[in-house]
Design a protein around this motif. Structure first.
Motif, short mmCIF file in Angstrom:
data_model
loop_
_atom_site.label_atom_id
_atom_site.label_comp_id
_atom_site.label_asym_id
_atom_site.label_seq_id
_atom_site.Cartn_x
_atom_site.Cartn_y
_atom_site.Cartn_z
N HIS A 1 0.79 -1.31 -0.08
CA HIS A 1 -0.09 -0.10 -0.06
C HIS A 1 0.88 1.37 -0.03
O HIS A 1 0.63 2.41 -0.69
N PHE A 2 1.87 1.19 1.03
CA PHE A 2 2.93 2.31 1.11
C PHE A 2 3.57 2.62 -0.52
O PHE A 2 3.49 3.51 -0.97
N ALA A 3 4.09 1.42 -1.05
CA ALA A 3 4.84 1.60 -2.18
C ALA A 3 4.05 2.09 -3.44
O ALA A 3 4.29 3.10 -4.27
N PHE A 4 2.89 1.52 -3.58
CA PHE A 4 1.76 1.89 -4.69
C PHE A 4 1.46 3.21 -4.47
O PHE A 4 1.37 4.20 -5.23
N SER A 5 1.14 3.73 -3.37
CA SER A 5 0.63 5.23 -3.30
C SER A 5 2.05 6.22 -3.46
O SER A 5 1.70 7.16 -4.05
N LEU A 6 3.11 5.69 -2.96
CA LEU A 6 4.05 6.69 -3.45
C LEU A 6 4.49 6.65 -4.92
O LEU A 6 4.65 7.87 -5.41
N GLY A 7 4.53 5.72 -5.55
CA GLY A 7 4.50 5.35 -6.99
C GLY A 7 3.40 6.30 -7.68
O GLY A 7 3.62 7.06 -8.63
N ALA A 8 2.21 6.19 -7.24
CA ALA A 8 1.25 6.79 -8.03
C ALA A 8 1.30 8.51 -7.72
O ALA A 8 0.90 9.14 -8.68
N VAL A 9 1.78 8.82 -6.29
CA VAL A 9 1.98 10.41 -6.51
C VAL A 9 3.15 10.81 -7.56
O VAL A 9 2.97 11.68 -8.04
N GLY A 10 4.22 9.91 -7.60
CA GLY A 10 5.18 10.21 -8.47
C GLY A 10 4.88 10.33 -9.94
O GLY A 10 4.96 11.16 -10.58
N LEU A 11 4.24 9.29 -10.45
CA LEU A 11 3.76 9.20 -11.70
C LEU A 11 2.87 10.37 -12.04
O LEU A 11 2.79 11.05 -13.19
N SER A 12 1.61 10.34 -11.11
CA SER A 12 0.71 11.41 -11.50
C SER A 12 1.14 12.74 -11.39
O SER A 12 0.69 13.81 -12.30
N HIS A 13 2.07 13.02 -10.37
CA HIS A 13 2.94 14.53 -10.29
C HIS A 13 3.53 14.75 -11.64
O HIS A 13 3.35 16.01 -12.21
N HIS A 14 4.28 13.63 -12.15
CA HIS A 14 5.04 14.16 -13.48
C HIS A 14 3.96 14.39 -14.64
O HIS A 14 4.13 15.20 -15.45
N LEU A 15 3.06 13.62 -14.58
CA LEU A 15 2.23 13.71 -15.78
C LEU A 15 1.57 15.30 -15.84
O LEU A 15 1.21 15.77 -16.72
N LEU A 16 1.16 15.50 -14.44
CA LEU A 16 0.49 16.64 -14.49
C LEU A 16 1.21 17.87 -14.46
O LEU A 16 0.89 18.91 -15.09
N ALA A 17 2.45 17.93 -13.95
CA ALA A 17 3.55 19.02 -13.66
C ALA A 17 4.18 19.33 -15.29
O ALA A 17 4.15 20.15 -15.87
N ALA A 18 4.78 18.05 -15.76
CA ALA A 18 5.44 18.00 -16.85
C ALA A 18 4.88 17.94 -18.21
O ALA A 18 5.18 18.60 -19.19
N GLU A 19 3.94 17.26 -18.25
CA GLU A 19 3.25 16.85 -19.64
C GLU A 19 1.86 17.69 -19.58
O GLU A 19 1.68 18.03 -20.73
N SER A 20 1.29 18.15 -18.36
CA SER A 20 -0.04 19.10 -18.69
C SER A 20 0.37 20.37 -18.35
O SER A 20 -0.48 21.09 -18.53
N GLY A 21 1.49 20.57 -17.79
CA GLY A 21 1.69 21.95 -17.67
C GLY A 21 1.06 22.72 -16.21
O GLY A 21 1.09 23.78 -16.01
N PHE A 22 0.68 21.88 -15.27
CA PHE A 22 -0.11 22.45 -14.33
C PHE A 22 0.90 23.11 -13.24
O PHE A 22 2.31 22.46 -13.55
N SER A 23 0.63 24.19 -12.47
CA SER A 23 1.68 24.59 -11.51
C SER A 23 1.94 23.47 -10.51
O SER A 23 1.40 22.52 -10.28
N GLY A 24 3.01 23.81 -9.66
CA GLY A 24 3.50 23.15 -8.72
C GLY A 24 2.43 22.81 -7.39
O GLY A 24 2.47 21.49 -7.28
#
Length: 117
Positions: free
Chosen positions: A40-63
């Motif tokens: 559960h810990f590792a999946f949540s950690l990975g989900a944050v990393g992947l979704s943050h990257h997609l939102l910030a780097a790929e979609s241009g959302f603010s920090g």
């Protein structure tokens, strides 16, 4: 670089989840320090990393916007898993699993968003 790290953490979390299932003896024991909590810990950690990257780097959302959305994605996935568990015969909703999800989300936010403005 961040996407590669997030993908690796997501793969590790999926492997941890598989290992937790492989060791299951059919008895439901909700321990604080079990393999299930690690997955559960590792999946949540990975989900944050992947979704943050997609939102910030790929979609241009603010920090701040990508941080809050990434946390929402990770917590929602963990909550959805527990709701599904509650509906499955022989399984139950676990607040300890949710605590592991929240801890993974918090650590993920620290690791993946430390350089955000």
């Amino acid at each position: 670089m961040k996407l590669g790290m997030a993908a690796n953490i997501l793969l590790i979390s999926l492997a941890a989840a598989s290992a937790a299932r492989a060791g299951d003896d059919g008895q439901w024991a909700d321990r604080w320090m079990g393999r299930d909590k690690l997955s559960h810990f590792a999946f949540s950690l990975g989900a944050v990393g992947l979704s943050h990257h997609l939102l910030a780097a790929e979609s241009g959302f603010s920090g701040s916007r990508s941080r809050s959305h990434a946390a929402g994605v990770a917590v929602s996935l963990g909550l959805a898993k527990e709701v599904r568990d509650q509906a499955s015969p022989g399984n139950t909703f676990s607040l300890k699993d949710l605590a592991a999800d929240l801890l993974g989300t918090a650590v993920g936010l620290l690791i993946f968003t430390i350089n955000d403005r």
